[in-house]
Scaffold this active site. Sequence first.
Site, mmCIF file in Angstrom:
data_model
loop_
_atom_site.group_PDB
_atom_site.id
_atom_site.type_symbol
_atom_site.label_atom_id
_atom_site.label_comp_id
_atom_site.label_asym_id
_atom_site.label_seq_id
_atom_site.Cartn_x
_atom_site.Cartn_y
_atom_site.Cartn_z
ATOM 1 C CG ASP A 82 -9.086 -2.399 12.438
ATOM 2 O OD1 ASP A 82 -8.069 -2.928 11.928
ATOM 3 O OD2 ASP A 82 -9.599 -1.352 11.988
ATOM 4 C CG HIS B 15 -6.307 -2.853 8.990
ATOM 5 N ND1 HIS B 15 -6.416 -2.091 10.133
ATOM 6 C CD2 HIS B 15 -5.092 -2.547 8.459
ATOM 7 C CE1 HIS B 15 -5.318 -1.366 10.281
ATOM 8 N NE2 HIS B 15 -4.494 -1.630 9.283
ATOM 9 C CD GLU C 188 -8.698 0.732 7.780
ATOM 10 O OE1 GLU C 188 -8.606 -0.163 8.635
ATOM 11 O OE2 GLU C 188 -8.084 1.808 7.868
ATOM 12 C CG ASP D 65 -0.285 -0.537 2.480
ATOM 13 O OD1 ASP D 65 0.938 -0.337 2.636
ATOM 14 O OD2 ASP D 65 -0.973 -1.151 3.309
#
Length: 266
Positions: free
Chosen positions: A141, A143, A148, A72
Amino acid sequence: MRLIPLAQAAQVGKWAAAHIAKRINDFKPTAERPFVLGLPTGGTPLATYKALIELYQAGEVSFEHVVTFNMDEYIGIPADHPESYRSFMYTNFFNHVNIQEANINLLNGNAEDHEAECQRYEDKIKSYGKINLFMGGVGNDGHIAFNEPASSLSSRTRIKTLTEDTRIANSRFFDGDINQVPKYALTIGVGTLLDAEEVMILVTGHNKALALEAAVEGSVNHLWTVSALQLHPKAVIVCDEPSQQELKVKTVKYFSELEAENIKGF
């Protein structure tokens, strides 16, 4: 799925580096047939990059015929910004090994047409057939890359809006100021990751414990995108003791016994 339960984060880095080096060496890459390696950024893989550099300096692995694709990149910060993922990779890895500049592939967060840039990246990956090994980390979380919670598990490289939790977590790299953290990023998709021949995810720290539990003991769930690893035929998670806190004791015991030979020496 394989789970490699280790004691400390430093051991996670060394195990992952040794695994990558073995995969490259067993592949015997050439200019015509390079080994294709997917790479992440962030705090977790730093120990792995350090260990890989040491293996390279010791003559135990070469990156001359390795092609890399990063996961990314932020949108809207200059490529030479100290917190761009391009800068991160050169500072922490590329500048220290013998990888060829032409073999480094990074998303361009400043491209005029972001959708075209994402398609270009997907096409470039496909031009090599597949990624042989994709290393990644995981967010608190769950991801993976910037996929996400509620991301499609068949998603491809695209633009993503970063959650406030992710921006808060990443603000530690921006002098603790969330306002400096970009709101958008380009990221490979979950489907892009699952296309890799092998996926290795590194998990360290107690703050990742719920994500590890979701990945290993939970159901496949788009709210925990790391859980998609359960669908992959060759997935391995390498984790330290603090990140194992939410796992059942019998789960850790099972994998510790199963991987005993592979954990020796680490």
